[in-house]
Design a protein around this motif. Structure first.
Motif, PDB file in Angstrom:
ATOM      1  N   LYS A   1      13.062   3.262  -0.316  1.00 42.20           N
ATOM      2  CA  LYS A   1      12.523   4.096   0.758  1.00 42.20           C
ATOM      3  C   LYS A   1      11.395   3.370   1.496  1.00 42.20           C
ATOM      4  O   LYS A   1      11.163   3.586   2.678  1.00 42.20           O
ATOM      5  CB  LYS A   1      11.993   5.388   0.139  1.00 42.20           C
ATOM      6  N   ASN A   2      10.676   2.518   0.762  1.00 38.81           N
ATOM      7  CA  ASN A   2       9.563   1.764   1.358  1.00 38.81           C
ATOM      8  C   ASN A   2       9.972   0.349   1.782  1.00 38.81           C
ATOM      9  O   ASN A   2       9.138  -0.536   1.919  1.00 38.81           O
ATOM     10  CB  ASN A   2       8.377   1.736   0.387  1.00 38.81           C
ATOM     11  N   PHE A   3      11.280   0.170   1.958  1.00 37.65           N
ATOM     12  CA  PHE A   3      11.851  -1.063   2.527  1.00 37.65           C
ATOM     13  C   PHE A   3      11.731  -2.290   1.634  1.00 37.65           C
ATOM     14  O   PHE A   3      11.771  -3.419   2.113  1.00 37.65           O
ATOM     15  CB  PHE A   3      11.266  -1.358   3.922  1.00 37.65           C
ATOM     16  N   TYR A   4      11.565  -2.058   0.329  1.00 39.04           N
ATOM     17  CA  TYR A   4      11.735  -3.156  -0.620  1.00 39.04           C
ATOM     18  C   TYR A   4      13.184  -3.106  -1.075  1.00 39.04           C
ATOM     19  O   TYR A   4      13.798  -2.042  -1.084  1.00 39.04           O
ATOM     20  CB  TYR A   4      10.785  -3.002  -1.813  1.00 39.04           C
TER      21      TYR A   4
ATOM     22  N   GLU B   1      14.003   6.942 -10.088  1.00 37.17           N
ATOM     23  CA  GLU B   1      12.990   7.370  -9.116  1.00 37.17           C
ATOM     24  C   GLU B   1      12.202   6.169  -8.585  1.00 37.17           C
ATOM     25  O   GLU B   1      11.976   6.044  -7.378  1.00 37.17           O
ATOM     26  CB  GLU B   1      12.022   8.406  -9.727  1.00 37.17           C
ATOM     27  N   GLY B   2      11.817   5.274  -9.481  1.00 35.30           N
ATOM     28  CA  GLY B   2      11.077   4.083  -9.065  1.00 35.30           C
ATOM     29  C   GLY B   2      11.870   3.232  -8.085  1.00 35.30           C
ATOM     30  O   GLY B   2      11.353   2.757  -7.063  1.00 35.30           O
TER      31      GLY B   2
ATOM     32  N   ARG C   1       0.824  -1.223   0.000  1.00 35.51           N
ATOM     33  CA  ARG C   1       0.000   0.000   0.000  1.00 35.51           C
ATOM     34  C   ARG C   1       0.849   1.261   0.000  1.00 35.51           C
ATOM     35  O   ARG C   1       0.671   2.158  -0.822  1.00 35.51           O
ATOM     36  CB  ARG C   1      -0.914   0.011   1.236  1.00 35.51           C
ATOM     37  N   GLU C   2       1.769   1.351   0.951  1.00 33.94           N
ATOM     38  CA  GLU C   2       2.572   2.571   1.117  1.00 33.94           C
ATOM     39  C   GLU C   2       3.487   2.791  -0.088  1.00 33.94           C
ATOM     40  O   GLU C   2       3.639   3.907  -0.574  1.00 33.94           O
ATOM     41  CB  GLU C   2       3.408   2.480   2.402  1.00 33.94           C
ATOM     42  N   LEU C   3       4.084   1.716  -0.579  1.00 29.76           N
ATOM     43  CA  LEU C   3       4.952   1.796  -1.755  1.00 29.76           C
ATOM     44  C   LEU C   3       4.202   2.429  -2.924  1.00 29.76           C
ATOM     45  O   LEU C   3       4.702   3.362  -3.569  1.00 29.76           O
ATOM     46  CB  LEU C   3       5.428   0.390  -2.142  1.00 29.76           C
ATOM     47  N   TYR C   4       2.982   1.925  -3.204  1.00 29.82           N
ATOM     48  CA  TYR C   4       2.287   2.411  -4.403  1.00 29.82           C
ATOM     49  C   TYR C   4       1.608   3.761  -4.205  1.00 29.82           C
ATOM     50  O   TYR C   4       1.412   4.483  -5.181  1.00 29.82           O
ATOM     51  CB  TYR C   4       1.341   1.338  -4.953  1.00 29.82           C
ATOM     52  N   VAL C   5       1.295   4.141  -2.981  1.00 29.70           N
ATOM     53  CA  VAL C   5       0.794   5.506  -2.765  1.00 29.70           C
ATOM     54  C   VAL C   5       1.860   6.485  -3.270  1.00 29.70           C
ATOM     55  O   VAL C   5       1.581   7.415  -4.030  1.00 29.70           O
ATOM     56  CB  VAL C   5       0.472   5.757  -1.266  1.00 29.70           C
ATOM     57  N   GLU C   6       3.090   6.229  -2.875  1.00 28.76           N
ATOM     58  CA  GLU C   6       4.187   7.123  -3.260  1.00 28.76           C
ATOM     59  C   GLU C   6       4.545   6.979  -4.743  1.00 28.76           C
ATOM     60  O   GLU C   6       4.750   7.970  -5.445  1.00 28.76           O
ATOM     61  CB  GLU C   6       5.415   6.810  -2.385  1.00 28.76           C
ATOM     62  N   PHE C   7       4.611   5.740  -5.212  1.00 34.13           N
ATOM     63  CA  PHE C   7       4.993   5.512  -6.610  1.00 34.13           C
ATOM     64  C   PHE C   7       3.951   6.067  -7.582  1.00 34.13           C
ATOM     65  O   PHE C   7       4.300   6.656  -8.610  1.00 34.13           O
ATOM     66  CB  PHE C   7       5.205   4.009  -6.868  1.00 34.13           C
ATOM     67  N   ASN C   8       2.663   5.881  -7.268  1.00 37.74           N
ATOM     68  CA  ASN C   8       1.601   6.354  -8.172  1.00 37.74           C
ATOM     69  C   ASN C   8       1.667   7.870  -8.361  1.00 37.74           C
ATOM     70  O   ASN C   8       1.504   8.371  -9.477  1.00 37.74           O
ATOM     71  CB  ASN C   8       0.220   5.954  -7.644  1.00 37.74           C
ATOM     72  N   ALA C   9       1.921   8.581  -7.279  1.00 38.05           N
ATOM     73  CA  ALA C   9       2.019  10.045  -7.369  1.00 38.05           C
ATOM     74  C   ALA C   9       3.217  10.426  -8.252  1.00 38.05           C
ATOM     75  O   ALA C   9       3.126  11.329  -9.093  1.00 38.05           O
ATOM     76  CB  ALA C   9       2.163  10.641  -5.975  1.00 38.05           C
ATOM     77  N   ALA C  10       4.324   9.699  -8.082  1.00 41.11           N
ATOM     78  CA  ALA C  10       5.531   9.996  -8.870  1.00 41.11           C
ATOM     79  C   ALA C  10       5.291   9.703 -10.350  1.00 41.11           C
ATOM     80  O   ALA C  10       5.670  10.484 -11.230  1.00 41.11           O
ATOM     81  CB  ALA C  10       6.709   9.167  -8.355  1.00 41.11           C
ATOM     82  N   PHE C  11       4.651   8.559 -10.633  1.00 43.15           N
ATOM     83  CA  PHE C  11       4.413   8.214 -12.036  1.00 43.15           C
ATOM     84  C   PHE C  11       3.444   9.202 -12.687  1.00 43.15           C
ATOM     85  O   PHE C  11       3.640   9.613 -13.842  1.00 43.15           O
ATOM     86  CB  PHE C  11       3.871   6.791 -12.190  1.00 43.15           C
TER      87      PHE C  11
END
Length: 341
Positions: free
Chosen positions: A287-290, A280-281, A41-51
């Motif tokens: 940053k999201n611990f992946y 960036e990805g 969830r947290e990873l894609y909240v941030e990634f979606n905004a960036a994309f």
């Protein structure tokens, strides 16, 4: 009155569209649905905004990305049953293979379409304990001790749970198997482990809540990124224990061919997944611990994602299809040990 207002809105919209076309091609916004597994969830909240920012800057088009989360196996079934995913970012390759087998939703060679077997980040399985580690848990073999309560989700519905199960199995096989039938020893070990599991949630996030918010269990077998999120949120209450051996989890991503071709979203869906591999990805993944796959991002996040002794599903279990058949299909090893309870 209402009629006039509507007419005025339409006229205004037409004028604005016309003006925008004059200023540069204005395209209608595009919508994407990313069907993912539990702890992204947290990873894609941030990634979606960036994309979305990247796509707007590059093409002038707005992209809106909707997310759906749940146990990976359960999510795959939802897509098979008609959940209209443009892309899937699931917990394991076997769940995406299921979309090929059931409904031909994407090409059988989907894993070759993106770098690194279509896994833009990796993860692993760690142990989360109560602060100060009151039960002295250091490794997998501590989880089978009497009086240790273990929280892990259900491998029938959760991808993370399958990684957890196989990591424990391989640890036992190597430690107790000797030269003879390691699988018999491993099965015995995993049977003892699941005898210490009081509740099987359907997904990793459910297990996380059971452990951290409901305070059940002494140890939570967890995705590494989820463990760090818990540490961030409940800092003083939990500690992370890295076991002596764990599994390299490669959560893959794919465009759902059948859906994007019907919806006309292939170009943006493909670009969305490719963006996971950019600087960036990769930075957002770390940053999201992946665990990022780019050396640059790996170096940046090396401190929080230490080097570990990891084995792969191919090395130890001959790939997902074989592992599923032997361990998670109806009547396979998980059912044999769990139905006995």
């Amino acid at each position: 009155m209402f009629h006039h207002r509507r007419l005025f809105n339409v006229t205004l919209a037409t004028l604005l569209a016309g003006a925008a076309l004059g200023a540069g091609a204005q395209q209608p916004p595009v919508n994407l649905l990313n069907v993912s597994y539990d702890p992204t969830r947290e990873l894609y909240v941030e990634f979606n905004a960036a994309f979305a920012r990247h796509w707007k800057a590059k093409t002038g088009q707005d992209v809106r990305i909707k997310q759906s989360h749940g146990g990976s196996g359960k999510q795959a079934r939802s897509v098979i049953d008609g959940l209209d995913a443009d892309v899937v970012t699931l917990g394991l390759a076997g769940d995406i293979d299921a979309l090929v087998k059931n409904g031909g939703l994407l090409a059988p060679d989907w894993q070759k379409k993106l770098p690194h077997n279509s896994a833009p980040y990796t993860s692993t399985i760690v142990l989360v304990v109560r602060q100060g580690n009151p039960k002295g848990i250091k490794d997998w073999d501590d989880l089978v001790k009497p009086g240790v309560s273990v929280i892990t989700p259900n491998p029938k519905t959760s991808g993370g749970a399958r990684w957890n199960y196989l990591a424990a199995w391989e640890f036992a096989k190597r430690k107790f198997g000797g030269k003879t039938d390691g699988d018999a020893q491993a099965k015995q070990f995993v049977t003892k482990l699941y005898a210490n599991v009081p509740v099987l949630d359907t997904g990793a996030r459910g297990s996380s809540i059971t452990f951290a918010q409901r305070n059940q269990g002494d140890v939570f077998i967890s995705w590494e990124n989820e463990a760090h999120l818990l540490e961030k949120e409940f800092g003083s209450k939990v500690d992370i224990v890295y076991p002596s051996l764990s599994i390299l989890a490669e959560p893959p991503v794919a465009v759902v061919d059948k859906n994007v071709d019907r919806k006309g979203t292939r170009t943006v869906a493909q670009a969305y997944l490719e963006y996971l591999y950019t600087d960036e990805g990769q930075d957002i993944a770390g940053k999201n611990f992946y665990r990022p796959i780019s050396p640059k991002a790996q170096a940046k996040y090396a401190k929080q994602l230490p080097k570990l002794n990891l084995f792969t599903i191919e090395q130890s279990f001959g790939g997902w299809a074989k592992a599923d058949k032997e361990h998670f299909a109806d009547g396979a090893s998980f059912d044999q040990i769990y139905l006995k309870k």
